[in-house]
Design an enzyme around this catalytic site. Structure first.
Site, PDB file in Angstrom:
ATOM      1  N   HIS A  85       0.818  -1.223   0.000  1.00  0.00           N
ATOM      2  CA  HIS A  85       0.000   0.000   0.000  1.00  0.00           C
ATOM      3  C   HIS A  85       0.852   1.273   0.000  1.00  0.00           C
ATOM      4  O   HIS A  85       0.304   2.368  -0.179  1.00  0.00           O
ATOM      5  CB  HIS A  85      -0.933   0.032   1.210  1.00  0.00           C
ATOM      6  CG  HIS A  85      -1.999  -1.018   1.187  1.00  0.00           C
ATOM      7  ND1 HIS A  85      -2.848  -1.203   0.116  1.00  0.00           N
ATOM      8  CD2 HIS A  85      -2.349  -1.958   2.115  1.00  0.00           C
ATOM      9  CE1 HIS A  85      -3.672  -2.207   0.376  1.00  0.00           C
ATOM     10  NE2 HIS A  85      -3.394  -2.683   1.577  1.00  0.00           N
TER      11      HIS A  85
ATOM     12  N   ASP B 163      -2.806 -10.452  -2.616  1.00  0.00           N
ATOM     13  CA  ASP B 163      -3.424  -9.976  -1.385  1.00  0.00           C
ATOM     14  C   ASP B 163      -4.892  -9.614  -1.642  1.00  0.00           C
ATOM     15  O   ASP B 163      -5.254  -9.206  -2.751  1.00  0.00           O
ATOM     16  CB  ASP B 163      -2.656  -8.749  -0.894  1.00  0.00           C
ATOM     17  CG  ASP B 163      -3.002  -8.331   0.514  1.00  0.00           C
ATOM     18  OD1 ASP B 163      -2.218  -8.640   1.423  1.00  0.00           O
ATOM     19  OD2 ASP B 163      -4.052  -7.678   0.712  1.00  0.00           O
TER      20      ASP B 163
ATOM     21  N   HIS C 298      -6.466  -7.054  -0.610  1.00  0.00           N
ATOM     22  CA  HIS C 298      -6.580  -5.612  -0.844  1.00  0.00           C
ATOM     23  C   HIS C 298      -5.653  -5.193  -1.978  1.00  0.00           C
ATOM     24  O   HIS C 298      -4.508  -5.628  -2.055  1.00  0.00           O
ATOM     25  CB  HIS C 298      -6.235  -4.843   0.435  1.00  0.00           C
ATOM     26  CG  HIS C 298      -7.081  -5.239   1.598  1.00  0.00           C
ATOM     27  ND1 HIS C 298      -6.668  -6.181   2.536  1.00  0.00           N
ATOM     28  CD2 HIS C 298      -8.330  -4.858   1.969  1.00  0.00           C
ATOM     29  CE1 HIS C 298      -7.622  -6.336   3.437  1.00  0.00           C
ATOM     30  NE2 HIS C 298      -8.642  -5.553   3.113  1.00  0.00           N
TER      31      HIS C 298
ATOM     32  N   ASP D 117      -4.743 -12.923   3.111  1.00  0.00           N
ATOM     33  CA  ASP D 117      -5.993 -12.447   3.699  1.00  0.00           C
ATOM     34  C   ASP D 117      -7.191 -12.747   2.805  1.00  0.00           C
ATOM     35  O   ASP D 117      -8.304 -12.289   3.081  1.00  0.00           O
ATOM     36  CB  ASP D 117      -5.928 -10.958   4.031  1.00  0.00           C
ATOM     37  CG  ASP D 117      -5.311 -10.108   2.943  1.00  0.00           C
ATOM     38  OD1 ASP D 117      -4.918 -10.667   1.903  1.00  0.00           O
ATOM     39  OD2 ASP D 117      -5.206  -8.884   3.132  1.00  0.00           O
TER      40      ASP D 117
END
Length: 344
Positions: A159, A195, A197, A284
């Site tokens: 991120h 991931d 996200h 995740d």
């Protein structure tokens, strides 16, 4: 498979993040990496080695000088105001506000972040530089002839962009490793982000470049964090057009759905003919993850690793997210074992 790991990750342990309108104990915590390391050792995956220190220059190849300097001095600047609790921002330079770095530490904290999900603590600087060194050490092993390495990075990185942090991430470990490959003579590097996200920081760093292909399978940004990047129509910019591929999926997606997106990403990676592959390994996507909404089960991660391994590329796995702590080790290492079973 060689694993690169540093105990320095434990120096970063934020107390709270802002999520769901409340200050909540951080889901990103030291036990995540500890559980993965325990599983690596339990299955006998291979040697575990400490990272080398590469200094700040490889980090500066990706991150702006101002951002690096801010992170290096942030804690001391915070202490100088009389505060000793974790640092979190309170204001951000959004639309039509000036993009000028303030002198005040609270202003700089907002200037160099995009959310209140990356608390800075007394040990954050040491932890994030060590995490970058974990990625760089894995890259160096591959550049010297290894075929696969697991960089057990913590804090994660995908991120973080060139000049902002957020979402538990400070330095973008995968991007730093990709740039290091290029600086050591690789012509093309592919990144596969699995991931839950979207890796907004990685996309932002390479969006206008053709020497790094970015592919990401993630929750639909209309409904899922980080919300403001990750749409399927984001294909790159300028010379980077055609080198960015996003595969946003609906909440509840299981392996049958997720694996179709994986195969689409793999086709793009095959066509790109990369010299090396970096996998931003977030697990995740697991059905019991507390902050995600896909439905992958532990055996699915073996299949994920097998599919990636069939690409036959020199591959660096860089640890990202995964917050079902009791299962994070099983799921992450399942990917690595599935990969090793077919990779040549």
């Amino acid at each position: 498979m060689l694993t690169i790991y540093s105990d320095d990750h434990r120096l970063h342990h934020g107390r709270h993040e802002l999520i769901g309108g409340q200050f909540t104990p951080c889901f990103e915590k030291p036990s995540r990496a500890d559980m993965v390391l325990d599983r690596v050792k339990a299955v006998g995956l291979g040697e575990v080695r400490a990272p080398r220190d590469f200094g700040l220059e490889p980090i500066r190849r990706v991150h702006s000088e101002g951002f690096v300097r801010f992170l290096q001095n942030a804690w001391q600047d915070w202490l100088a105001t009389g505060r000793s609790h974790d640092m979190l921002p309170i204001a951000w330079p959004t639309r039509r506000l000036r993009q000028t770095e303030p002198d005040n530490i609270d202003g700089r904290l907002g200037y160099y972040s995009f959310d209140a999900g990356a608390p800075i603590t007394a040990g954050t600087w040491q932890a994030i530089t060590s995490s970058a060194n974990v990625a760089l050490s894995g890259q160096s092993e591959l550049a010297n002839g290894a075929r696969s390495v697991f960089s057990l990075c913590r804090p994660p990185g995908h991120h973080a962009a060139a000049d902002y942090m957020g979402g538990y991430c400070f330095f973008n470990n995968a991007a730093i490793a990709a740039q290091a490959f290029l600086d050591r003579g690789a012509g093309r590097v592919a990144i596969l982000d699995v991931d839950y996200h979207h890796g907004n920081g990685t996309q932002d760093i390479f969006y206008d470049r053709a020497d790094v292909l970015f592919t990401s399978i993630h929750g639909d940004p209309r409904f899922e964090y980080p919300y403001f990047l990750g749409y399927a129509d984001e294909k790159g910019n300028g010379v980077g057009t055609g080198y960015n591929f996003n595969y946003p999926l609906a909440a509840g997606s299981d392996w049958a759905t997720w694996s179709q997106a994986l195969q689409a990403a793999i086709r793009q990676i095959q066509a790109y003919a990369a010299d090396a592959l970096i996998v931003s390994l977030g697990v995740d996507t697991f059905k019991e993850d507390p902050i995600s909404q896909f439905r992958l089960d532990s055996p699915d991660y073996l299949r994920m690793g097998e599919a990636i391994g069939k690409l036959g590329l020199a591959t660096l796995f860089v640890m990202e997210g995964g917050y079902a702590v009791e299962e994070i080790g099983i799921n992450a290492v399942n990917v690595l074992q599935g990969f090793e079973g077919v990779h040549r």
